[in-house]
Write a protein that holds these residues in place. Structure first.
Motif, PDB file in Angstrom:
ATOM      1  N   THR A  47       4.135   0.752  45.823  1.00 37.44           N
ATOM      2  CA  THR A  47       4.665   1.966  45.221  1.00 37.44           C
ATOM      3  C   THR A  47       5.005   1.669  43.768  1.00 37.44           C
ATOM      4  OG1 THR A  47       5.614   2.553  47.349  1.00 37.44           O
ATOM      5  CG2 THR A  47       6.415   3.754  45.425  1.00 37.44           C
ATOM      6  N   THR A  48       4.432   2.433  42.870  1.00 35.21           N
ATOM      7  CA  THR A  48       4.736   2.260  41.459  1.00 35.21           C
ATOM      8  C   THR A  48       5.557   3.431  40.981  1.00 35.21           C
ATOM      9  OG1 THR A  48       2.437   2.938  41.249  1.00 35.21           O
ATOM     10  CG2 THR A  48       3.001   0.810  40.373  1.00 35.21           C
ATOM     11  N   LYS A  49       6.596   3.130  40.258  1.00 32.18           N
ATOM     12  CA  LYS A  49       7.431   4.182  39.707  1.00 32.18           C
ATOM     13  C   LYS A  49       6.961   4.486  38.303  1.00 32.18           C
ATOM     14  CE  LYS A  49      11.385   3.443  42.528  1.00 32.18           C
ATOM     15  NZ  LYS A  49      12.790   3.718  42.665  1.00 32.18           N
ATOM     16  N   VAL A  50       6.779   5.758  38.043  1.00 28.24           N
ATOM     17  CA  VAL A  50       6.319   6.193  36.735  1.00 28.24           C
ATOM     18  C   VAL A  50       7.515   6.714  35.955  1.00 28.24           C
ATOM     19  CG1 VAL A  50       4.813   7.798  35.518  1.00 28.24           C
ATOM     20  CG2 VAL A  50       4.089   6.821  37.698  1.00 28.24           C
ATOM     21  N   LYS A  51       7.676   6.160  34.750  1.00 24.63           N
ATOM     22  CA  LYS A  51       8.773   6.603  33.906  1.00 24.63           C
ATOM     23  C   LYS A  51       8.368   7.919  33.253  1.00 24.63           C
ATOM     24  CE  LYS A  51       9.714   4.559  30.006  1.00 24.63           C
ATOM     25  NZ  LYS A  51      10.127   3.630  28.977  1.00 24.63           N
ATOM     26  N   LYS A  52       9.166   8.931  33.454  1.00 26.94           N
ATOM     27  CA  LYS A  52       8.839  10.238  32.908  1.00 26.94           C
ATOM     28  C   LYS A  52       9.264  10.305  31.447  1.00 26.94           C
ATOM     29  CE  LYS A  52       9.167  12.766  37.204  1.00 26.94           C
ATOM     30  NZ  LYS A  52       9.792  13.872  37.912  1.00 26.94           N
TER      31      LYS A  52
END
Length: 86
Positions: A47-52
């Motif tokens: 799971t990769t978290k994308v910085k908004k």
């Protein structure tokens, strides 16, 4: 173990194709399905978290492009008109 099953499936599909091409293709497709299952089952869940961030405006994009690539001949823009001028 899995590689042996895959090799046996390929050999059986080849031998079956010598006698009946549809049976050989069917066994080859089943072997391919098994191979895909093995490949997918080996993958790990990541799971990769994308910085908004806020979207860039066109002016910010133009400035970023012009500073990143100063060697390109960008057209000069007259801010008082809607057209580019050379």
């Amino acid at each position: 173990m899995k590689t042996n099953i895959i090799a046996i499936g390929m050999a059986v599909s080849f031998i079956a194709a010598l006698y009946d091409i549809m049976t050989g293709l069917y066994i080859a497709v089943l072997t391919n399905t098994f191979c895909n299952y093995v490949v997918i089952s080996r993958q790990k869940k990541v799971t990769t978290k994308v910085k908004k961030s806020r979207p860039m405006t066109t002016e910010e994009f133009k400035e970023k492009e012009m500073t990143a690539n100063p060697h390109r001949p960008y057209p000069r823009h007259n801010p008082y008109s809607e057209e580019f001028t050379d």
